[in-house]
Every structure is written in structure tokens, then in C-alpha cells.
Motif scaffolding. Structure first.
Motif, short mmCIF file in Angstrom:
data_model
loop_
_atom_site.label_atom_id
_atom_site.label_comp_id
_atom_site.label_asym_id
_atom_site.label_seq_id
_atom_site.Cartn_x
_atom_site.Cartn_y
_atom_site.Cartn_z
N PRO A 663 40.77 23.93 25.06
CA PRO A 663 40.34 23.36 24.16
C PRO A 663 41.27 22.43 23.43
CG PRO A 663 41.73 25.51 23.03
CD PRO A 663 41.28 25.74 24.41
N ASP A 664 40.47 21.74 22.40
CA ASP A 664 40.74 20.42 21.75
C ASP A 664 41.59 20.62 20.32
OD1 ASP A 664 40.76 19.07 24.53
OD2 ASP A 664 39.26 18.67 23.98
N PRO A 665 42.03 21.97 19.88
CA PRO A 665 42.66 21.94 18.54
C PRO A 665 43.46 20.87 17.48
CG PRO A 665 44.51 23.00 19.76
CD PRO A 665 43.24 22.46 20.56
N ALA A 666 42.92 20.16 16.67
CA ALA A 666 43.08 19.47 15.40
C ALA A 666 43.82 19.75 14.33
CB ALA A 666 41.88 18.40 15.19
N PHE A 667 45.15 18.95 14.27
CA PHE A 667 46.48 19.03 13.07
C PHE A 667 45.58 18.18 12.38
CE2 PHE A 667 46.91 21.40 17.43
CZ PHE A 667 46.82 22.75 16.78
N GLY A 668 46.18 18.15 11.10
CA GLY A 668 46.26 17.08 10.11
C GLY A 668 46.20 17.03 8.75
N VAL A 669 45.48 16.49 7.80
CA VAL A 669 45.40 16.07 6.37
C VAL A 669 43.96 16.27 5.92
CG1 VAL A 669 47.76 16.33 5.74
CG2 VAL A 669 46.31 14.19 6.02
N ALA A 670 43.46 16.51 5.27
CA ALA A 670 42.04 16.18 4.59
C ALA A 670 42.64 15.73 3.31
CB ALA A 670 41.17 17.03 5.51
N ARG A 671 40.69 15.24 2.64
CA ARG A 671 40.16 16.26 0.82
C ARG A 671 40.09 17.54 1.24
NH1 ARG A 671 42.74 11.55 -0.75
NH2 ARG A 671 42.17 8.76 0.06
N ALA A 672 39.59 17.36 0.11
CA ALA A 672 38.62 19.18 -0.31
C ALA A 672 37.01 19.04 0.05
CB ALA A 672 39.05 18.86 -1.71
N SER A 673 36.73 17.39 0.43
CA SER A 673 35.55 17.34 0.69
C SER A 673 35.15 17.44 2.00
CB SER A 673 34.61 16.50 -0.60
OG SER A 673 35.20 15.32 -0.12
N VAL A 674 35.97 17.52 2.71
CA VAL A 674 35.96 17.55 4.19
C VAL A 674 35.01 17.93 4.60
CG1 VAL A 674 37.43 19.18 5.35
CG2 VAL A 674 37.11 17.03 5.94
#
Length: 782
Positions: A663-674
Motif C-alpha cells: 500500500p501507499d501510506p502517507a505521513f505529514g501535517v495538515a490543517r484541522a479542516s483537511v
């Protein structure tokens, strides 16, 4: 619960209870003794409604005749019953135009009407006098005449609780359903209260509970208040009818259970025999013989088709029905549902309503404890004020002697007033709590029953009662009406010539004093700080609220972060690794008081956080105290962390526990409204690196950049470095930087984020120092 099991007419436990149209219950014997007073406008009714007066019987006698008819089955009554049925059923005689007789006086034309009680019993219910037999006639003939008058009279019964009345049809009281569920609960309650262990069914007799004799004497009376059985001698000795016992109610002890053989023995058959010639049978005739002394539960049958058991539930009429009612009765075109399903549904509704009452009862118990603590505080504060008053008065010596007694009296009166108010509130709350507890116990007993039809007969009424009981705990009902503080201030500053005018000053207009910070309760956690404060003891100035101020964490200007009456406040969303200064002041109608001392609070150097179960997609599955995440869907789903960053340098890692099918998991940061139902980085609210088992890409706004060789597998560790001082985001795999700096010009408030599907499981590790020995970046591909 005993109050729930008592008849509102006789005040004793229910005997053969029936359900009135208003959903209240009454004993069948008591139902035969109550009636509605005829309205004043009866003379204006049509002629068919006035025939009861022309029959030579009193109005009450005509009603009594119909009540007597509900259990009659003799030949003399059958014709009258048929005649009454024809009159009420709208036959050729024209009676159909007036079938709903009492609804002519109803407020809503529903068959109900109000009445004015007369000839009151102790419970406020109108009781019919006995109908005297005509001179020279037998009792059986009188009953036959009463039954005959039923065809031309209108009878009704009035609920003793809600005072609503309903007319009786040709079946009389047999038209009302028997509450067998309540009857079973009463029987079980009586057995639990008065059963004698080891006694046989044939010889079970209630015995005196205070006897010194061996064996004890049979009980002659039962005190309903003491709940104790007495023989005649012990009653005279231990429970005299005077003094505090004068108001106690003594009743006959509960009857022992009849032997099981009586149900089919000769005695049972004899009970069903007619009482006399060709007249009506007595009310205790065939019905009593049918039940006998058997303790087996008889399941209720349809009143319209007495040989049929209930099998369905009519939603329109809200009552159980049999299959004949659906085929040929008035329920043929109504919406019906399975009896068992509706039984479970109504049980669930009642249980849910009980939860609310249970919570309120728990709050009420806690409130009572609070009130008792207030009593103690009032006593202590009253003593403190008295001591303070005595000290001030002694300082003024002779000039204050004459005034001291008056001032002490005022303090005592104030204390007594507060105590009285609190005791009144305790008594009121205790009464409501007892009523709610009794209703809860009764409802729990009802829920234990396995009789669907019996339960559904009373479930709607019980649900409404429970809801009303919950609503009685309105907002403010569990708040003290008085404060434990005394708003009394002695002014000792006036000159000596004003001593004779010395008095208490109520709510003197002074600004509040300096609040005291409670340092033992002030603390920090992650990027949150908690502060607590209180007013100094013996503060006489009123306080309307407090103002809490905090600087910017860099020694800048103070700003207001809280205004209110609470003395404990938590401020979230501060910067990590920052030092904040806080202070508080109080205010009232006279103005704002001085600031407290400044307290210095240091937020955490590193962030400790977990996955947020409230912000994650519903397909996300969290475990290990919300530190491990996976997914139930094959599509990518997003979950956020519980921390938010806007300043400083932060580093956290994610360990790959399971990795199946590339699979392709994704890691990072986001705004609360993502957006949370697609891969992280496909919208403009997230900045991420998604990776497979061979390579990785950076992605933002669905733009893929910087493909880099090297992927993840089971056991791999992905690191995320968010540097908000340099406004950059960098990724690492197994301690080696993955590609160049992923994103620059990163500014704002960010939350840790992750997207994955069911083929991946990762565990979050936080509270990590920023590593200094990370490897150099791998070269990116095209």
C-alpha cells in the motif's frame, strides 16, 4: 416502590387492577364504587340519555347497575346486555346518534370529561351509596332490575388521579383490560414482604413479628407505616393507637396464598355456582372459580375475542390485538407490528428514559451531600462571624455594650434564615428523590416481566411518567438557594458619637481585594497551562467575576484570556518551550480590584500527543491508548494528532507494525479542516510524503514531486521534522533523510496527520528530542 403498587381509591395494594383509558390503574372492586357526578346540564340531553331518571332508580344506582353488570353472566342480564349493545351500537332505534354520550360534555370530544367530586372518600373519589332494594323484592330481583336499566342508562367511571371520565359500553367494566403485569408484581411484592420460610402453601399464615411466645401468635393487624405484623396482644402493648402512633394506619394482614389444589377442587367449582334463582351471578362467581388459588400466570386474552391471545400490536390504537381483530375487527385497516418487536422497542425506550432519571437521582444524592456541607459551612461561618463581632464590640468597651446583643441577634437570625432555607430545600429534594427512586424501582420490576402484551399495556404511560419525572429536575433545581457566606460587614471606623447608630452594612460598595493564586494547583501540560486562585478569607466585598490575563510567551503585553466566575481555568493552544506570565484580578459593581502576584509558567519542551479519535475518519481503528492506528477500508483514510503547532521545532516518528500488499501510506501535517476520505496531500490542507515499498513522493494539492528511491516495509520507522522557526517540513526513513527538504514556506497552525488503508498499521512515538545525528538526504529521482 410500594407507593406505585397502591390503589388511589382504597390506599391498599392493588387487587385485580384494571387499566382505565387514561392509562391509570384502579382495583376492580374499587372501580365498582366510583362514578362521575352528572353534569348540571343533563336535563338538556336527548331523551335516550335521560331514561335512567325515568327508570325509578337514582343516578348513582343506574351507574352501579352497569358496574355490577361487568361480571354478570346470568339469563336475566343477557337480554339487558344485548339491548344495551343495540342502543350503544347505533341500531334502528336511533341510539347511534348519541353513542358517545359523555363526549357531549367533553372539552375535546374524546369521550372524556371533568367532574366535581362529591360524597368524597379519603382519596377524593366519589363513592356511590349502596342501592336499596325496593320494598318486598329480593336482592336478586333488584339486581335484575338494575341490569334491565342498563339498556336505557349511561354509566361512566372517573379516574381518581387525573379526574377524567369515560363512558362504559354494554360490557361494563369488562371492557377495560386487566393489568396482569401489575398484578404479578404486587403478588411478588407481597410474597417477598410477608412470606414465612419453611411453611407449606396450605398452612402459610402471617404471624406476629414481635411475639415472645413459641410458636408466635397469628398476626391480627399490619401497620402500613412501620411495615410490622402484630398480634392483638402485641399491638396493644407495642403499637397503641395514641401518641405518635395515632396517625398510623392499621390494616388486615395480607392473605396467605391458597393451595394449588383449590384451582380444580370442589371448592373452586362451588365458587362458580349462582348465588340465587334466575338473577345475575355475583361478581365473585365464575371469575373467582376460574382462577382459584393457582399461582400460575394467566396470559391476557383479547377483550373482543375472549378465546384468542394477543399476537400483534396496533400502532394506530397503541394496543395489543389478536388475529381476529385484524381479520374482522376495527383494526383491519390499521398499521400493525409484531408484538415481540414492539415489546422490545418499548422496553428499550423505557430503559433509555430510566437512564436519564437515574442520572438525575445520582445528581440529587450528590446535591444533598452538597447541601449538608453547606449546613456545616453555615454553622462554621456563623461562629466565625460571631467571634469577629465579639472582638470588635469588646474593642469599643462600654460604648458598644448596648449594641452588641442586637448585632449578635441579627447574625443568629441570618444564620437561622439560611439554615431554614437549606433545610426546606433538602426536604423538597428528598421528596422528589424518593418519588423518582420509587418510580425507578417499579419500572425496573416492570422491565423484568416477560409478558409482552402486559408490558405494552402500560409502557406508554410509564415512559411518559419517567419523562415527566426527569423533566421535574429543571435547571436550577439542584442549585443551593442560599450561599454559605454571610453578607454582613461590621464597620468599626465611625466616631464614638455614632456608636448608637452602628449597624451591619449589607453589600458595602467596595472593590474586591487581591485574589490569591493557589500555586499548588497551577500546572502545565504540553502546550496548556492551568491556573487556580481564591479570595482571601473573611472577604466581605462581593465578587461578580474574575479577569485572567496572560502575556504572549515572549515578555510582551498582557491580554485577557478569561472573564467569568470560575476560580480554575485551563488555556490551550500555547507555544511549546515558552515561558508565560499570568495574573488575575476580581471585579464587582463598584469596580475592578488590584492584580494578583504574577506567576511564571513554562510549557513543555517537546510535545506528547496521540491520534485524535474525534477528528479521524469513521473507518480509522485506534488502539494502544490511541497510539496505534489502522483502517477497516481498502481506501485511504485520514487521522490527525491531538496536538497543534504554530511555533518551534517538533519531531515525531511512526513505526510500521504491519505492511501488506504494497500500500501507499502517507505521513505529514495538515490543517484541522483537511478532507479525511482520501489520501493525505491531495487537497490544499495537507503536506505529506506517501511511500510504497520501493520509492516515495512528496504531495500537496495533488501535485507529486521529488520521487526518491527507498521505501518502507514491516518494521520501518518514518520520522517527521516540522521546523516552524525555518518554516520547513522534512521526512526521514530509518534515520536517513528521504529526499531534500520536502516543503518550504510552511506557516500557520499544523496538526500531525496520517493516511492509510487496511493493509497498514502504524504506532506513533512522541515526546522525542530533535535528533542531531540524522543521515544525509538521499538523492531524488526525476
Amino acid at each position: 416502590m410500594e407507593e406505585e403498587l397502591k390503589c388511589p381509591v382504597c390506599g391498599s395494594l392493588f387487587r385485580e387492577p384494571i387499566i382505565l383509558p387514561c392509562s391509570h390503574n384502579v382495583c376492580l372492586p374499587c372501580a365498582r364504587t366510583i362514578a362521575v357526578q352528572t353534569p348540571d346540564g343533563e336535563q338538556h340531553l336527548p331523551q335516550p340519555l335521560l331514561l335512567s331518571r325515568g327508570s325509578g332508580l337514582p343516578a348513582g344506582a343506574a351507574a352501579a347497575a352497569s358496574l355490577e353488570h361487568d361480571t354478570a353472566a346470568g339469563p336475566a342480564c343477557s337480554g339487558a346486555g344485548g339491548s344495551a349493545a343495540g342502543g350503544l351500537g347505533g341500531g334502528a332505534g336511533g341510539g347511534g346518534d348519541h353513542a358517545d354520550k359523555l363526549s357531549l360534555y367533553s372539552e375535546t370530544d374524546s369521550g372524556y370529561g371533568s367532574y366535581t367530586p362529591s360524597l368524597k372518600s379519603p382519596n377524593g373519589v366519589r363513592v356511590l351509596p349502596m342501592v336499596p332494594a325496593p320494598p318486598g323484592s329480593s336482592a336478586a330481583a333488584a339486581r335484575g332490575a338494575a341490569c334491565s336499566s342498563l339498556s336505557s342508562s349511561s354509566s361512566s367511571i372517573t379516574c381518581p388521579q387525573c379526574h377524567r371520565s369515560a363512558s362504559l359500553d354494554h360490557r361494563g367494566l369488562r371492557g377495560f383490560q386487566r393489568n396482569r403485569l401489575l398484578e404479578a408484581i404486587v403478588q411478588r411484592y407481597q410474597q417477598g414482604r410477608g412470606a414465612v420460610p419453611g411453611a407449606s402453601a396450605a398452612a402459610a399464615v402471617a404471624i406476629c413479628q414481635l411475639c415472645d411466645r413459641t410458636p408466635p401468635e397469628p398476626a391480627a393487624t399490619l401497620c402500613e407505616q412501620c411495615d410490622v405484623l402484630y398480634c392483638s396482644a402485641c399491638q396493644l402493648k407495642c403499637h397503641p393507637s395514641r401518641g405518635p402512633f395515632a396517625k398510623h394506619r392499621l390494616v388486615q394482614p395480607p392473605p396467605p396464598p391458597a393451595p394449588a389444589e383449590a384451582a380444580s377442587g370442589p371448592t373452586g367449582a362451588a365458587q362458580g355456582a349462582p348465588s340465587g334463582g334466575g338473577g345475575c351471578k355475583s361478581p365473585g362467581g365464575a371469575g373467582a372459580g376460574a382462577t382459584g388459588g393457582s399461582t400460575a400466570r394467566k396470559f391476557p386474552t383479547c377483550p373482543e375475542h375472549e378465546m384468542e391471545n394477543y399476537s400483534m400490536y396496533c400502532v394506530s390504537c397503541r394496543t395489543p390485538v389478536c388475529y381476529l381483530c385484524l381479520e374482522e375487527g376495527r383494526h383491519a385497516k390499521h398499521e400493525v407490528k409484531p408484538l415481540g418487536a414492539m415489546w422490545k422497542q418499548h422496553k428499550a425506550q423505557l430503559s433509555q428514559a430510566l437512564n436519564g432519571v437515574s442520572d438525575k437521582a445520582k445528581e440529587a444524592k450528590e446535591f444533598l451531600v452538597q447541601l449538608k456541607n453547606i449546613l456545616q459551612q453555615i454553622q462554621e461561618n456563623g461562629l466565625d462571624y460571631e467571634a469577629c463581632l465579639v472582638a470588635q464590640c469588646d474593642a469599643l468597651v462600654d460604648a458598644l455594650t448596648r449594641q452588641k446583643a442586637k448585632l449578635l441577634t441579627k447574625v443568629t437570625k441570618e444564620r437561622e434564615h439560611k439554615l431554614k432555607m437549606v433545610w426546606d430545600q433538602i426536604n423538597h429534594c428528598t421528596l422528589k428523590l424518593r418519588q423518582s427512586t420509587g418510580l425507578m424501582e417499579y419500572c425496573l420490576e416492570v422491565i423484568k416481566e416477560n409478558d409482552p402484551s402486559g408490558f405494552l399495556q402500560i409502557s406508554d404511560a410509564l415512559i411518559k411518567r419517567v419523562q415527566v419525572s426527569q423533566e421535574q429536575w429543571v435547571k436550577g433545581a439542584l442549585e443551593p438557594k442560599v450561599s454559605a457566606e454571610f453578607d454582613l460587614t461590621l464597620d468599626s471606623e465611625p466616631l464614638l458619637q455614632a456608636i448608637h447608630q452602628l449597624d451591619f452594612i449589607q453589600m458595602k460598595c467596595r472593590v474586591p481585594p487581591v485574589p490569591l493564586l493557589q500555586l499548588e494547583k497551577c500546572c502545565t501540560r504540553n502546550n496548556s497551562v492551568t491556573l487556580a486562585w481564591r479570595m482571601p478569607p473573611f472577604t466581605h466585598s462581593p465578587v461578580d467575576g474574575y479577569i485572567l490575563e496572560l502575556d504572549d510567551g515572549a515578555g510582551g503585553q498582557f491580554r485577557e484570556v478569561y472573564v467569568g466566575k470560575e476560580t480554575l481555568c485551563t488555556i490551550d493552544g500555547l507555544h511549546f518551550n515558552s515561558t508565560y506570565n499570568a495574573r488575575v484580578k476580581a471585579f464587582n459593581s463598584s469596580g475592578v480590584g488590584p492584580y494578583s502576584k504574577t506567576v511564571v509558567l513554562q510549557t513543555s519542551d517537546v510535545a506528547w500527543f496521540t491520534f485524535d479519535p474525534n477528528s479521524g475518519h469513521r473507518d480509522i481503528i485506534l488502539s494502544n491508548d490511541n497510539q496505534t492506528a489502522t483502517c477497516s477500508s481498502y481506501d485511504d483514510r485520514v487521522v490527525l494528532g491531538t496536538a497543534a503547532f504554530s511555533k518551534g521545532v517538533h519531531y515525531w516518528e511512526l513505526h510500521v507494525d504491519r505492511y501488506d500488499n504494497h500500500p501507499d501510506p502517507a505521513f505529514g501535517v495538515a490543517r484541522a479542516s483537511v478532507v479525511k476520505d482520501m489520501m493525505l496531500g491531495k487537497d490544499d490542507k495537507a503536506w505529506a510524503m506517501y511511500v510504497d515499498n520501493n520509492r516515495s513522493w512528496f504531495m500537496h494539492c495533488n501535485s507529486h514531486t521529488n520521487r526518491t528511491e527507498g521505501g518502507v516495509c514491516k518494521g520501518a520507522t518514518v520520522g517527521v521534522l516540522l521546523d516552524l522557526n525555518k518554516h520547513t517540513l522534512t521526512f526521514f526513513i530509518n534515520g536517513q533523510q528521504q529526499g531534500p527538504t520536502a516543503f518550504s514556506h510552511v506557516d500557520g497552525v499544523f496538526m500531525p496527520a496520517l493516511s492509510l488503508n487496511r493493509n497498514v498499521q502504524v504506532t506513533l512515538h512522541t515526546g522525542l528530542e530533535v535528533p542531531t545525528n540524522l543521515g544525509r538526504p538521499k538523492l531524488s529521482g526525476n
